[in-house]
Design a protein around this motif. Structure first.
Motif, PDB file in Angstrom:
ATOM      1  N   GLU A 102       0.970  -1.013   0.031  1.00 41.78           N
ATOM      2  CA  GLU A 102       0.302  -0.012   0.176  1.00 41.78           C
ATOM      3  C   GLU A 102       0.796   1.249  -0.237  1.00 41.78           C
ATOM      4  N   PRO A 103       0.541   2.575  -0.699  1.00 41.73           N
ATOM      5  CA  PRO A 103       1.113   3.685  -1.201  1.00 41.73           C
ATOM      6  C   PRO A 103       1.379   3.822   0.162  1.00 41.73           C
ATOM      7  N   ALA A 104       1.973   4.882   0.663  1.00 47.82           N
ATOM      8  CA  ALA A 104       2.615   5.974   2.555  1.00 47.82           C
ATOM      9  C   ALA A 104       1.349   6.363   1.815  1.00 47.82           C
ATOM     10  N   VAL A 105       1.257   6.931   3.773  1.00 44.47           N
ATOM     11  CA  VAL A 105      -0.191   8.276   3.326  1.00 44.47           C
ATOM     12  C   VAL A 105       0.459   9.062   3.228  1.00 44.47           C
ATOM     13  N   VAL A 106      -0.218  10.091   2.293  1.00 45.71           N
ATOM     14  CA  VAL A 106       0.455  11.817   2.205  1.00 45.71           C
ATOM     15  C   VAL A 106      -0.386  12.805   3.062  1.00 45.71           C
ATOM     16  N   ASP A 107      -0.282  13.047   3.880  1.00 51.48           N
ATOM     17  CA  ASP A 107      -0.782  14.438   4.835  1.00 51.48           C
ATOM     18  C   ASP A 107      -0.953  15.526   3.990  1.00 51.48           C
ATOM     19  N   ARG A 108      -0.688  16.209   2.709  1.00 44.87           N
ATOM     20  CA  ARG A 108       0.058  17.272   1.909  1.00 44.87           C
ATOM     21  C   ARG A 108      -0.363  18.456   2.979  1.00 44.87           C
ATOM     22  N   ALA A 109      -1.404  18.760   3.359  1.00 42.94           N
ATOM     23  CA  ALA A 109      -2.337  20.083   4.431  1.00 42.94           C
ATOM     24  C   ALA A 109      -1.689  19.603   5.840  1.00 42.94           C
ATOM     25  N   GLY A 110      -0.995  18.346   6.449  1.00 39.22           N
ATOM     26  CA  GLY A 110      -0.006  18.280   7.929  1.00 39.22           C
ATOM     27  C   GLY A 110       0.833  18.702   7.235  1.00 39.22           C
ATOM     28  N   ALA A 111       1.270  18.517   6.349  1.00 40.92           N
ATOM     29  CA  ALA A 111       3.162  18.833   6.003  1.00 40.92           C
ATOM     30  C   ALA A 111       3.292  20.252   5.901  1.00 40.92           C
ATOM     31  N   GLU A 112       2.442  20.302   5.225  1.00 35.77           N
ATOM     32  CA  GLU A 112       2.663  22.029   4.983  1.00 35.77           C
ATOM     33  C   GLU A 112       2.794  23.062   5.376  1.00 35.77           C
ATOM     34  N   ALA A 113       1.683  22.829   6.940  1.00 33.32           N
ATOM     35  CA  ALA A 113       1.393  23.452   8.134  1.00 33.32           C
ATOM     36  C   ALA A 113       2.136  23.162   8.554  1.00 33.32           C
ATOM     37  N   ALA A 114       3.607  21.901   9.035  1.00 31.86           N
ATOM     38  CA  ALA A 114       4.776  21.701  10.020  1.00 31.86           C
ATOM     39  C   ALA A 114       6.051  22.319   9.018  1.00 31.86           C
ATOM     40  N   TYR A 115       5.721  22.375   7.593  1.00 34.38           N
ATOM     41  CA  TYR A 115       6.688  23.390   6.654  1.00 34.38           C
ATOM     42  C   TYR A 115       6.705  25.166   7.439  1.00 34.38           C
ATOM     43  N   LEU A 116       5.615  25.518   7.475  1.00 34.47           N
ATOM     44  CA  LEU A 116       5.270  26.951   8.009  1.00 34.47           C
ATOM     45  C   LEU A 116       5.872  26.993   9.207  1.00 34.47           C
ATOM     46  N   GLU A 117       5.425  26.574   9.972  1.00 33.26           N
ATOM     47  CA  GLU A 117       6.566  26.039  11.417  1.00 33.26           C
ATOM     48  C   GLU A 117       7.794  25.825  11.476  1.00 33.26           C
ATOM     49  N   ALA A 118       7.906  25.262  10.796  1.00 29.86           N
ATOM     50  CA  ALA A 118       9.641  25.314  11.003  1.00 29.86           C
ATOM     51  C   ALA A 118      10.184  26.698  10.130  1.00 29.86           C
ATOM     52  N   LEU A 119       9.446  26.773   9.128  1.00 29.67           N
ATOM     53  CA  LEU A 119       9.780  28.156   8.227  1.00 29.67           C
ATOM     54  C   LEU A 119      10.364  29.736   8.885  1.00 29.67           C
ATOM     55  N   ALA A 120       9.064  29.608  10.461  1.00 30.28           N
ATOM     56  CA  ALA A 120       8.994  30.244  11.734  1.00 30.28           C
ATOM     57  C   ALA A 120       9.890  30.363  12.638  1.00 30.28           C
ATOM     58  N   ALA A 121      10.249  29.286  12.317  1.00 29.48           N
ATOM     59  CA  ALA A 121      11.702  28.718  13.646  1.00 29.48           C
ATOM     60  C   ALA A 121      12.667  29.597  13.629  1.00 29.48           C
ATOM     61  N   TRP A 122      12.845  28.958  11.712  1.00 33.35           N
ATOM     62  CA  TRP A 122      13.936  29.449  10.595  1.00 33.35           C
ATOM     63  C   TRP A 122      14.299  31.125  11.050  1.00 33.35           C
ATOM     64  N   ASN A 123      13.305  31.843  10.829  1.00 34.95           N
ATOM     65  CA  ASN A 123      13.181  32.533  10.992  1.00 34.95           C
ATOM     66  C   ASN A 123      13.607  33.533  12.616  1.00 34.95           C
ATOM     67  N   ARG A 124      13.094  33.187  13.467  1.00 32.58           N
ATOM     68  CA  ARG A 124      13.510  33.141  14.540  1.00 32.58           C
ATOM     69  C   ARG A 124      15.017  33.103  15.003  1.00 32.58           C
ATOM     70  N   GLY A 125      15.526  32.382  14.586  1.00 32.31           N
ATOM     71  CA  GLY A 125      17.361  31.649  14.718  1.00 32.31           C
ATOM     72  C   GLY A 125      16.752  30.744  15.470  1.00 32.31           C
ATOM     73  N   GLU A 126      15.691  29.987  15.353  1.00 37.14           N
ATOM     74  CA  GLU A 126      15.819  28.531  16.130  1.00 37.14           C
ATOM     75  C   GLU A 126      15.981  27.453  15.564  1.00 37.14           C
ATOM     76  N   VAL A 127      17.507  27.190  14.803  1.00 33.21           N
ATOM     77  CA  VAL A 127      17.588  26.230  14.268  1.00 33.21           C
ATOM     78  C   VAL A 127      17.122  24.811  14.288  1.00 33.21           C
ATOM     79  N   TRP A 128      17.344  24.348  15.310  1.00 32.45           N
ATOM     80  CA  TRP A 128      17.115  23.098  15.788  1.00 32.45           C
ATOM     81  C   TRP A 128      14.932  22.645  15.721  1.00 32.45           C
ATOM     82  N   ILE A 129      14.357  23.717  16.354  1.00 34.57           N
ATOM     83  CA  ILE A 129      13.319  23.532  16.339  1.00 34.57           C
ATOM     84  C   ILE A 129      12.725  23.385  14.271  1.00 34.57           C
ATOM     85  N   ALA A 130      14.053  24.274  13.646  1.00 34.03           N
ATOM     86  CA  ALA A 130      13.109  24.534  12.353  1.00 34.03           C
ATOM     87  C   ALA A 130      13.919  22.943  11.339  1.00 34.03           C
TER      88      ALA A 130
END
Length: 282
Positions: free
Chosen positions: A26-54
């Motif tokens: 069976e193909p792996a389950v892809v959660d595009r909306a959840g992935a994009e939300a996590a990416y936006l959180e990572a980007l916000a952390a990167w912009n704050r200088g929180e590299v580990w969280i990013a």
């Protein structure tokens, strides 16, 4: 009927029944909306200088959708910032893979630039110039005494590992009359051996040298002495354009072996800066 026989019959039945024998993963389950939300959180952390969280949030996004190219790019940037050069190179390479990489042109261009910078700091195949201070052995009436000096040179790569260098060095002879003084010129073959996935490299050099001697031993005249020099050192490409190095080297002057053996072997220790520029040989 034994258990072994039963298992054999079941195996034969499955082999004769294509629908039962065929196992489709069976193909792996892809959660595009959840992935994009996590990416936006990572980007916000990167912009704050929180590299580990990013890094953690970008990987969380990739776990939900491995094809989310911006999250992969951010993962590479975070790894690079944390000094994980090999892992960063692998992340950028995934984006540039011909079969699995992204088709998004801006993301590919950013990954190409970033990977080039990662690999450039590991390379020593560009034209280089250096300047250094040195602690040398200065010949005096009492033998060899420590003295401060200076050195400069140019390195020309012939391949990714080998090259040639022309260097000049001299020491401060202002304190009293030196037995021997004058600049030394070296023309050496070089070998730079970068450590894997690191900005550090081993420096090896060897070649002929000429010492334009003058002083008490020559009666004030300029007399060239010919010899050989060898060097062992290490450098760090701290930035893409340059870094610093430490090396120690020695000279052998055959003409002094009979006349003044104390001068047959001289040495120095150098600490300096080096810059690389131009096209690489890779």
């Amino acid at each position: 009927m034994t258990t072994v026989t039963l298992l054999w019959l079941v195996t034969r039945t499955l082999a004769n029944d294509p629908e039962s024998a065929a196992t489709v993963a069976e193909p792996a389950v892809v959660d595009r909306a959840g992935a994009e939300a996590a990416y936006l959180e990572a980007l916000a952390a990167w912009n704050r200088g929180e590299v580990w969280i990013a890094l953690r949030r970008s990987r969380a996004a990739l776990a939900l959708d491995a094809s989310l190219a911006p999250a992969r790019l951010l993962e590479g940037h975070a790894l690079m910032r944390l000094g994980e050069r090999a892992a960063a190179d692998a992340a950028y390479s995934l984006l540039l893979n011909e079969d699995l990489g992204t088709d998004d042109a801006p993301t590919r261009a950013a990954a190409e630039r970033a990977r080039s910078l990662v690999r450039q700091r590991n390379a020593r195949d560009q034209l280089s110039v250096f300047a250094a201070t040195e602690l040398a052995l200065r010949p005096t009436g009492e033998g060899l005494s420590p003295a401060l000096g200076y050195a400069a040179g140019v390195g020309v790569p012939l391949s990714s590992l080998f090259g040639v260098a022309v260097e000049m060095s001299a020491w401060d002879a202002s304190a009293g009359d030196a037995v021997v003084e004058g600049p030394v010129f070296d023309v050496m073959g070089t070998m730079a051996v970068p450590f894997p996935a690191s900005p550090w490299a081993l420096r090896l050099k060897a070649g002929p040298a000429i010492w334009l001697t003058e002083g008490l031993i020559t009666g004030g005249e300029l007399v060239p002495q010919f010899g050989v020099r060898s060097v062992l050192g290490i450098d760090s490409r701290t930035w893409s354009f340059g870094g610093w190095f430490v090396e120690t080297g020695g000279w052998f002057w055959p003409a002094y072996m009979q006349r003044l053996p104390v001068l047959a072997y001289t040495w120095d220790v150098r600490v300096g800066v080096v810059a690389w520029f131009g096209e690489g040989r890779r």
